[in-house]
Design an enzyme around this catalytic site. Sequence first.
Site, PDB file in Angstrom:
ATOM      1  N   ARG A   1       3.591  11.504  -6.252  1.00 25.04           N
ATOM      2  CA  ARG A   1       4.798  10.890  -5.676  1.00 25.04           C
ATOM      3  C   ARG A   1       5.993  11.847  -5.713  1.00 25.04           C
ATOM      4  O   ARG A   1       6.869  11.780  -4.851  1.00 25.04           O
ATOM      5  CB  ARG A   1       5.075   9.563  -6.391  1.00 25.04           C
ATOM      6  CG  ARG A   1       4.058   8.516  -5.943  1.00 25.04           C
ATOM      7  CD  ARG A   1       3.983   7.260  -6.778  1.00 25.04           C
ATOM      8  NE  ARG A   1       2.875   6.426  -6.261  1.00 25.04           N
ATOM      9  CZ  ARG A   1       2.332   5.397  -6.892  1.00 25.04           C
ATOM     10  NH1 ARG A   1       2.790   5.038  -8.080  1.00 25.04           N
ATOM     11  NH2 ARG A   1       1.342   4.711  -6.341  1.00 25.04           N
TER      12      ARG A   1
ATOM     13  N   GLU B   1       0.801   7.368  -0.602  1.00 25.76           N
ATOM     14  CA  GLU B   1       0.973   7.548  -2.061  1.00 25.76           C
ATOM     15  C   GLU B   1       1.790   6.399  -2.674  1.00 25.76           C
ATOM     16  O   GLU B   1       2.609   6.601  -3.562  1.00 25.76           O
ATOM     17  CB  GLU B   1       1.529   8.932  -2.385  1.00 25.76           C
ATOM     18  CG  GLU B   1       0.551  10.005  -1.905  1.00 25.76           C
ATOM     19  CD  GLU B   1       0.518  11.264  -2.714  1.00 25.76           C
ATOM     20  OE1 GLU B   1       0.931  11.239  -3.870  1.00 25.76           O
ATOM     21  OE2 GLU B   1       0.034  12.263  -2.162  1.00 25.76           O
TER      22      GLU B   1
ATOM     23  N   PRO C   1     -11.011   0.744   2.897  1.00 29.36           N
ATOM     24  CA  PRO C   1     -10.463  -0.219   3.864  1.00 29.36           C
ATOM     25  C   PRO C   1      -9.815  -1.434   3.201  1.00 29.36           C
ATOM     26  O   PRO C   1      -8.755  -1.877   3.611  1.00 29.36           O
ATOM     27  CB  PRO C   1     -11.681  -0.611   4.696  1.00 29.36           C
ATOM     28  CG  PRO C   1     -12.586   0.589   4.614  1.00 29.36           C
ATOM     29  CD  PRO C   1     -12.368   1.187   3.258  1.00 29.36           C
TER      30      PRO C   1
ATOM     31  N   LEU D   1      -9.172   7.936  -2.917  1.00 29.90           N
ATOM     32  CA  LEU D   1      -8.985   6.680  -3.647  1.00 29.90           C
ATOM     33  C   LEU D   1      -9.076   5.496  -2.663  1.00 29.90           C
ATOM     34  O   LEU D   1      -9.871   4.582  -2.840  1.00 29.90           O
ATOM     35  CB  LEU D   1      -7.611   6.695  -4.355  1.00 29.90           C
ATOM     36  CG  LEU D   1      -7.201   5.418  -5.088  1.00 29.90           C
ATOM     37  CD1 LEU D   1      -8.146   5.114  -6.248  1.00 29.90           C
ATOM     38  CD2 LEU D   1      -5.755   5.552  -5.632  1.00 29.90           C
TER      39      LEU D   1
ATOM     40  N   GLY E   1      20.175  10.773  24.035  1.00 25.88           N
ATOM     41  CA  GLY E   1      18.959  10.837  24.860  1.00 25.88           C
ATOM     42  C   GLY E   1      18.135  12.071  24.554  1.00 25.88           C
ATOM     43  O   GLY E   1      16.898  12.033  24.576  1.00 25.88           O
TER      44      GLY E   1
ATOM     45  N   ASP F   1       1.543   9.598 -10.154  1.00 31.97           N
ATOM     46  CA  ASP F   1       2.930   9.846 -10.586  1.00 31.97           C
ATOM     47  C   ASP F   1       3.372  11.230 -10.105  1.00 31.97           C
ATOM     48  O   ASP F   1       4.463  11.403  -9.555  1.00 31.97           O
ATOM     49  CB  ASP F   1       3.060   9.789 -12.114  1.00 31.97           C
ATOM     50  CG  ASP F   1       2.987   8.365 -12.662  1.00 31.97           C
ATOM     51  OD1 ASP F   1       3.120   7.410 -11.870  1.00 31.97           O
ATOM     52  OD2 ASP F   1       2.810   8.212 -13.886  1.00 31.97           O
TER      53      ASP F   1
ATOM     54  N   TRP G   1      -8.417   7.071   5.219  1.00 28.58           N
ATOM     55  CA  TRP G   1      -7.110   7.760   5.209  1.00 28.58           C
ATOM     56  C   TRP G   1      -7.114   8.993   4.317  1.00 28.58           C
ATOM     57  O   TRP G   1      -6.170   9.206   3.560  1.00 28.58           O
ATOM     58  CB  TRP G   1      -6.004   6.798   4.755  1.00 28.58           C
ATOM     59  CG  TRP G   1      -5.821   5.673   5.694  1.00 28.58           C
ATOM     60  CD1 TRP G   1      -6.254   4.395   5.538  1.00 28.58           C
ATOM     61  CD2 TRP G   1      -5.178   5.728   6.964  1.00 28.58           C
ATOM     62  NE1 TRP G   1      -5.921   3.653   6.635  1.00 28.58           N
ATOM     63  CE2 TRP G   1      -5.260   4.447   7.524  1.00 28.58           C
ATOM     64  CE3 TRP G   1      -4.543   6.752   7.686  1.00 28.58           C
ATOM     65  CZ2 TRP G   1      -4.736   4.142   8.781  1.00 28.58           C
ATOM     66  CZ3 TRP G   1      -4.016   6.457   8.928  1.00 28.58           C
ATOM     67  CH2 TRP G   1      -4.112   5.163   9.459  1.00 28.58           C
TER      68      TRP G   1
END
Length: 378
Positions: A244, A364, A128, A125, A341, A241, A156
């Site tokens: 996610r 997403e 850039p 989907l 640390g 949906d 991506w």
Amino acid sequence: MDFALTEELEMIRDSAREFAERALKPHAARVDAEESFPDQALAEAAENGFLGLTVPEEFGGAGLGNLHSAVLLEELNRWDPSVGVTISVHMSLVCSCINKWGTQEQKEKYLPRLASGEMIGAYCLTEPQAGSDAANLKCRADKVDGGWKLNGTKSWITTGEQAGLYLVYAVTDSAGRRGHNIGAFLVERVFDGVVVGKKEAKLGLRGSSTTEMIFEDVLLPEENLLGDGSNGFKIALDTLDGGRIGIASQALGIHRACLEESLQYSKDRQQFGKPIGEFQAIAWKLADMATSLEANRMLVHKAAWLRDAGEPCTKVCSMAKLAASKACNLAAQEAVQIHGGAGYTKEFPVERHYRDARITEIYEGATDIQRLVISRHL
Ligand code: CAA
């Protein structure tokens, strides 16, 4: 109302946990360090039937739903979110989308191959200039004799390098109304003109491959159009949906990793003559991490349950993604703090969890996009 997992869900949780501890845990640090795609783990996941979990039985899957995949994904992401995201995208963005929106022929052609792992699915989907503003696509599919010609670049793309099937969104009518001029297309890796572009070097999830995808005059047969050629954006958002829920489940898995590692460390690490977990400052952090994990798991499972029931779920899916990803990042921050640390070094896995957690608030639909979706529903 029943908050208990069914026997079937418990079985999935237990087999996913056994698989993740055996096949993912020993390799997760190496996969991260070497940025190597976990082929072997995916092959084993396929053998276990995980890749086809939500594919109907008639097409070679287990015929289960979002609640089952949420339980599965929490377990896989507990040990390796690179494998987790690869399977989440494959299952929730590609298999589920074809199952919901595809024709009988499309389901027969692709679902068995996706369920068996012969093909891994990728979801194309983003571009850039079309990230949060996902309708602003430049990728174009022009009508030609017998089908479509696809041109454009996607960015991506999870599993870009290894996928066998790409679900690609492209503008079909450049003069058409925004959001109503997009088609969804099933594009096989073997089609001429499909090119894998630059691979991203990432902060976390370094075992999953994230690439640019370039489509150069790719000829697509008419039967590879999913939907009617103008409802692609609706398909994309409806599918997200479900996606996610997958990413919210990933956040649960990373959150749990942070809690479990911190609990162990707070028992082992001694300061001022006693384990640091006996100090209230540490014990309260652990209590907060455990409470938010429990609360978010309920929200994620509710979103999955709503979607499985066919009820309106957009708002709750976004709530689950928003809340679980924020809580996961807070847990990761606290986990590094508890380790001090040591947590800032690669000697302890929380350093990796801290980096892996970050993306759950970005992909997403970034955190503020979830807020936009939720607020539009209020
Ligand atoms: N289900 C079905 N239809 C929906 C819907 C849903 N959840 N949400 C909206 N729609 C419909 C709307 O009703 C509208 O239809 P009408 O015009 O007929 O009324 C149409 O879709 C357009 O909706 P909007 O007007 O809300 O569209 P918008 O341009 O304002 O965008 C947005 C909304 C929420 C910002 C959307 O663009 C969005 O979610 N952006 C984020 C993109 C995103 O999540 N990208 C993820 C990429 S995939 C990925 O990351 C995978 C990976 O690798 C891990």
